[in-house]
Motif scaffolding. Structure first.
Motif, PDB file in Angstrom:
ATOM      1  N   TYR A 126       0.789  -1.335  -0.006  1.00 55.51           N
ATOM      2  CA  TYR A 126       0.123  -0.073   0.047  1.00 55.51           C
ATOM      3  C   TYR A 126       0.882   1.151   0.099  1.00 55.51           C
ATOM      4  O   TYR A 126       1.975   1.139   0.752  1.00 55.51           O
ATOM      5  CB  TYR A 126      -0.929   0.206   1.233  1.00 55.51           C
ATOM      6  CG  TYR A 126      -2.024  -1.106   1.309  1.00 55.51           C
ATOM      7  CD1 TYR A 126      -2.951  -1.090   0.611  1.00 55.51           C
ATOM      8  CD2 TYR A 126      -1.756  -2.366   1.799  1.00 55.51           C
ATOM      9  CE1 TYR A 126      -4.074  -2.160   0.903  1.00 55.51           C
ATOM     10  CE2 TYR A 126      -2.434  -3.204   2.081  1.00 55.51           C
ATOM     11  CZ  TYR A 126      -3.890  -3.221   1.380  1.00 55.51           C
ATOM     12  OH  TYR A 126      -4.822  -4.263   1.374  1.00 55.51           O
ATOM     13  N   ALA A 127       0.667   2.271  -0.703  1.00 49.80           N
ATOM     14  CA  ALA A 127       1.570   3.354  -0.845  1.00 49.80           C
ATOM     15  C   ALA A 127       0.467   4.609  -1.032  1.00 49.80           C
ATOM     16  O   ALA A 127      -0.630   4.675  -1.764  1.00 49.80           O
ATOM     17  CB  ALA A 127       2.424   3.464  -2.009  1.00 49.80           C
ATOM     18  N   VAL A 128       0.886   5.524  -0.143  1.00 47.30           N
ATOM     19  CA  VAL A 128       0.095   6.824   0.157  1.00 47.30           C
ATOM     20  C   VAL A 128       1.063   7.926  -0.249  1.00 47.30           C
ATOM     21  O   VAL A 128       1.840   8.058   0.430  1.00 47.30           O
ATOM     22  CB  VAL A 128      -0.706   6.951   1.173  1.00 47.30           C
ATOM     23  CG1 VAL A 128      -1.526   8.297   1.394  1.00 47.30           C
ATOM     24  CG2 VAL A 128      -1.748   5.729   1.623  1.00 47.30           C
ATOM     25  N   PRO A 129       0.567   8.773  -1.115  1.00 42.44           N
ATOM     26  CA  PRO A 129       1.542  10.015  -1.260  1.00 42.44           C
ATOM     27  C   PRO A 129       1.597  11.127  -0.258  1.00 42.44           C
ATOM     28  O   PRO A 129       0.367  10.970   0.801  1.00 42.44           O
ATOM     29  CB  PRO A 129       0.829  11.090  -2.271  1.00 42.44           C
ATOM     30  CG  PRO A 129       0.047  10.032  -3.181  1.00 42.44           C
ATOM     31  CD  PRO A 129      -0.638   8.791  -1.972  1.00 42.44           C
ATOM     32  N   ILE A 130       2.743  11.726   0.366  1.00 41.82           N
ATOM     33  CA  ILE A 130       2.905  12.443   1.295  1.00 41.82           C
ATOM     34  C   ILE A 130       2.776  13.910   0.758  1.00 41.82           C
ATOM     35  O   ILE A 130       3.593  14.038  -0.185  1.00 41.82           O
ATOM     36  CB  ILE A 130       4.254  12.340   2.106  1.00 41.82           C
ATOM     37  CG1 ILE A 130       4.282  10.724   2.655  1.00 41.82           C
ATOM     38  CG2 ILE A 130       4.283  13.055   3.365  1.00 41.82           C
ATOM     39  CD1 ILE A 130       5.594  10.279   3.098  1.00 41.82           C
ATOM     40  N   GLU A 131       2.106  14.855   1.377  1.00 41.98           N
ATOM     41  CA  GLU A 131       2.080  16.266   0.944  1.00 41.98           C
ATOM     42  C   GLU A 131       2.658  17.067   1.932  1.00 41.98           C
ATOM     43  O   GLU A 131       2.655  16.948   3.158  1.00 41.98           O
ATOM     44  CB  GLU A 131       0.629  16.435   0.654  1.00 41.98           C
ATOM     45  CG  GLU A 131      -0.015  15.827  -0.406  1.00 41.98           C
ATOM     46  CD  GLU A 131      -1.504  16.280  -0.749  1.00 41.98           C
ATOM     47  OE1 GLU A 131      -1.939  16.856   0.401  1.00 41.98           O
ATOM     48  OE2 GLU A 131      -1.984  16.011  -1.670  1.00 41.98           O
ATOM     49  N   LEU A 145       6.454   9.419  -0.801  1.00 44.20           N
ATOM     50  CA  LEU A 145       5.495   8.339  -0.617  1.00 44.20           C
ATOM     51  C   LEU A 145       5.845   7.605   0.679  1.00 44.20           C
ATOM     52  O   LEU A 145       7.159   7.213   0.979  1.00 44.20           O
ATOM     53  CB  LEU A 145       5.610   7.309  -1.758  1.00 44.20           C
ATOM     54  CG  LEU A 145       5.033   7.535  -3.060  1.00 44.20           C
ATOM     55  CD1 LEU A 145       5.177   6.241  -4.096  1.00 44.20           C
ATOM     56  CD2 LEU A 145       3.491   7.693  -3.097  1.00 44.20           C
ATOM     57  N   ALA A 146       4.664   7.350   1.540  1.00 44.92           N
ATOM     58  CA  ALA A 146       4.790   6.273   2.555  1.00 44.92           C
ATOM     59  C   ALA A 146       4.242   4.957   2.113  1.00 44.92           C
ATOM     60  O   ALA A 146       3.180   4.805   1.483  1.00 44.92           O
ATOM     61  CB  ALA A 146       3.946   6.807   3.680  1.00 44.92           C
ATOM     62  N   VAL A 147       5.257   3.968   2.180  1.00 47.48           N
ATOM     63  CA  VAL A 147       4.895   2.738   1.806  1.00 47.48           C
ATOM     64  C   VAL A 147       4.856   1.583   2.777  1.00 47.48           C
ATOM     65  O   VAL A 147       5.873   1.574   3.593  1.00 47.48           O
ATOM     66  CB  VAL A 147       5.819   2.214   0.479  1.00 47.48           C
ATOM     67  CG1 VAL A 147       5.549   0.929   0.002  1.00 47.48           C
ATOM     68  CG2 VAL A 147       6.400   3.375  -0.484  1.00 47.48           C
ATOM     69  N   VAL A 148       3.806   0.810   2.727  1.00 49.94           N
ATOM     70  CA  VAL A 148       3.640  -0.355   4.042  1.00 49.94           C
ATOM     71  C   VAL A 148       3.543  -1.484   3.062  1.00 49.94           C
ATOM     72  O   VAL A 148       2.956  -1.752   2.126  1.00 49.94           O
ATOM     73  CB  VAL A 148       2.293   0.018   4.663  1.00 49.94           C
ATOM     74  CG1 VAL A 148       2.152  -1.215   5.618  1.00 49.94           C
ATOM     75  CG2 VAL A 148       2.414   1.259   5.321  1.00 49.94           C
ATOM     76  N   MET A 149       4.337  -2.577   3.271  1.00 50.86           N
ATOM     77  CA  MET A 149       4.698  -3.783   2.714  1.00 50.86           C
ATOM     78  C   MET A 149       4.427  -4.922   3.744  1.00 50.86           C
ATOM     79  O   MET A 149       5.172  -5.012   4.734  1.00 50.86           O
ATOM     80  CB  MET A 149       6.034  -3.969   2.154  1.00 50.86           C
ATOM     81  CG  MET A 149       6.477  -2.812   1.305  1.00 50.86           C
ATOM     82  SD  MET A 149       8.171  -2.997   0.557  1.00 50.86           S
ATOM     83  CE  MET A 149       9.113  -2.963   2.208  1.00 50.86           C
ATOM     84  N   THR A 150       3.231  -5.706   3.144  1.00 47.97           N
ATOM     85  CA  THR A 150       3.203  -6.952   3.880  1.00 47.97           C
ATOM     86  C   THR A 150       3.508  -8.146   3.471  1.00 47.97           C
ATOM     87  O   THR A 150       3.034  -8.419   2.111  1.00 47.97           O
ATOM     88  CB  THR A 150       1.625  -7.035   4.193  1.00 47.97           C
ATOM     89  OG1 THR A 150       1.270  -5.948   4.987  1.00 47.97           O
ATOM     90  CG2 THR A 150       1.150  -8.307   5.346  1.00 47.97           C
ATOM     91  N   ASP A 151       4.162  -8.965   3.967  1.00 48.76           N
ATOM     92  CA  ASP A 151       4.643 -10.391   3.478  1.00 48.76           C
ATOM     93  C   ASP A 151       3.909 -11.303   3.636  1.00 48.76           C
ATOM     94  O   ASP A 151       3.571 -11.757   4.881  1.00 48.76           O
ATOM     95  CB  ASP A 151       5.999 -10.636   4.125  1.00 48.76           C
ATOM     96  CG  ASP A 151       6.833 -11.911   3.586  1.00 48.76           C
ATOM     97  OD1 ASP A 151       5.992 -12.628   2.643  1.00 48.76           O
ATOM     98  OD2 ASP A 151       8.113 -12.154   3.878  1.00 48.76           O
TER      99      ASP A 151
END
Length: 400
Positions: A126-131, A145-151
């Motif tokens: 999941y990635a959400v732009p940071i402003e 971007l803030a990126v969250v990675m689930t394995d």
């Protein structure tokens, strides 16, 4: 008015605004406090099982937790200011790093993908732009971007079993819904057959009989559709892999949807990057994938809209992007689109995207969703350029 503006500033802005008033002692105390708070936050993030990456607008890694570094194969000493394109080209490509500054970049990006380095893993991203904070007279700018990675590699081993167990518990609810759907057309057929029976005694009722017959045929076709949809959901078949032309499959599927498209005066724009994008796949199952995704796009857009279908080839995949400028998907809903029986439509059963996800997984492919509420959705379907069957055979031979 000036007091009100000060009260609206965030705590960090207020602290930074007082820096000039701090003496050397108080400034040192502030720095120590900020260092302690950063250490606390880093400790908290390092115990999280999900990987967290923060990227600036150029794609440089400005923060990563321990799991994030593990997933992209970075050692602690290499985490400062390394570009994600170098650290993990696969993730950079999936995030579309070359278009993060584009105003049309979605407000949330979701991907399920396989990475090959540092080891083969299945990731949900999941990635959400940071402003940046906007000033009074300017709009907020994208700062990264803030990126969250689930394995979820281990989850895949049990996924089929879990899906089956979920079906066992929910199949009765779905069956009850199907039974209700079947009841209405059956009652309609019964009434029209009774009318036909009466009219057979009167030779002058031919026009009425023809109308009743058409109604019966229409209701039988509706029943057939309900039953077929139900059976596809509960009785998936193994793919019959053959070499097929993806463009032809898409064109055939669009023709099937032609009546619905014409009813809303929706045009379909085909943008082919190559003349013959060939893949190894089950032609009927891939038709089902496009039938469902185009159907969702059709429901999302208004009349006289355009649905774009873009096809092409990159280093690893033959891809198709279905682009609409419809209502989009809410942030809180996007992570649930593949869940069985989840739907935001009044008339949907909530199994269309579940079927898409299962078929793409069985083909060794990926599904990506980029969406912005109120602006539209892009569904990306990635098909491996190498046959999944050949890949499986190759790995089996190497194990001997």
């Amino acid at each position: 008015m000036e007091v009100a503006n000060k009260s609206n500033r965030n705590p960090l802005d207020r602290v930074l605004g007082r820096l000039d008033d701090l003496d050397e002692v108080n400034l040192g105390i502030l720095v120590q406090r900020l260092a302690r708070e950063r250490k606390l936050l880093e400790t908290v993030f390092d115990v999280i099982r999900d990987g967290v990456l923060v990227l600036d607008e150029k794609g440089l890694l400005t923060y990563s937790n321990q799991q994030g570094r593990n997933l992209i194969g970075l050692k602690d000493k290499h985490t400062e200011k390394i570009n994600i394109r170098k650290a993990s080209p696969e993730i950079a490509r999936a995030l579309g790093m070359d278009r993060t500054q584009d105003p049309s970049y979605p407000e949330v990006v979701m991907r399920e993908m396989q990475i090959s380095y540092p080891e083969v893993r299945q990731l949900r991203i999941y990635a959400v732009p940071i402003e940046r904070s906007a000033s009074k007279d300017s709009e907020a700018e994208k700062a990264g971007l803030a990126v969250v990675m689930t394995d979820f590699t281990e989850e895949l081993d049990d996924l089929n079993a879990k899906i089956e167990s979920e079906k066992v518990s929910s199949i009765m609810d779905l069956a009850a819904g199907v039974a209700h759907e079947l009841g209405n057309p059956l009652n309609s057929i019964n009434i029209h057959l009774q009318l036909l029976q009466r009219n057979l005694k009167n030779k002058d009722q031919g026009q009425k009989m023809e109308k009743s017959l058409k109604s019966c045929i229409k209701e039988v076709q509706r029943l057939d559709g309900i039953i077929s949809h139900f059976l596809k959901a509960i009785r998936p078949s193994d793919p019959d892999f053959k070499k097929i032309n993806l463009l032809k499959v898409i064109e055939e599927t669009v023709r099937i949807r032609e009546k619905e498209l014409n009813a809303k005066k929706i045009s379909v724009s085909m943008e082919a990057g190559v003349r013959e994008p060939m893949i190894h796949a089950d032609v009927e199952q891939i038709k089902q994938v496009f039938f469902n995704v185009i159907g969702n796009a059709l429901d999302a857009v208004g009349e006289k809209s355009t649905i774009r279908i873009v096809t092409g080839i990159d280093d690893h995949y033959v891809f198709a992007k279905i682009v609409d400028q419809g209502i989009g998907i809410r942030k809180e809903d996007i992570s649930r689109v593949f869940e069985p029986y989840f739907t935001t439509k009044k008339s949907g059963h909530g199994i269309g995207m579940m079927i898409v996800h299962r078929i793409m997984r069985d083909h060794g492919g990926e599904v990506g969703i980029d969406s912005k509420e109120g602006s539209g959705t892009i569904v990306t379907l990635n098909f491996p350029r190498k046959s999944i069957r050949r890949t499986l055979l190759g790995s089996a031979e190497s194990d001997k």
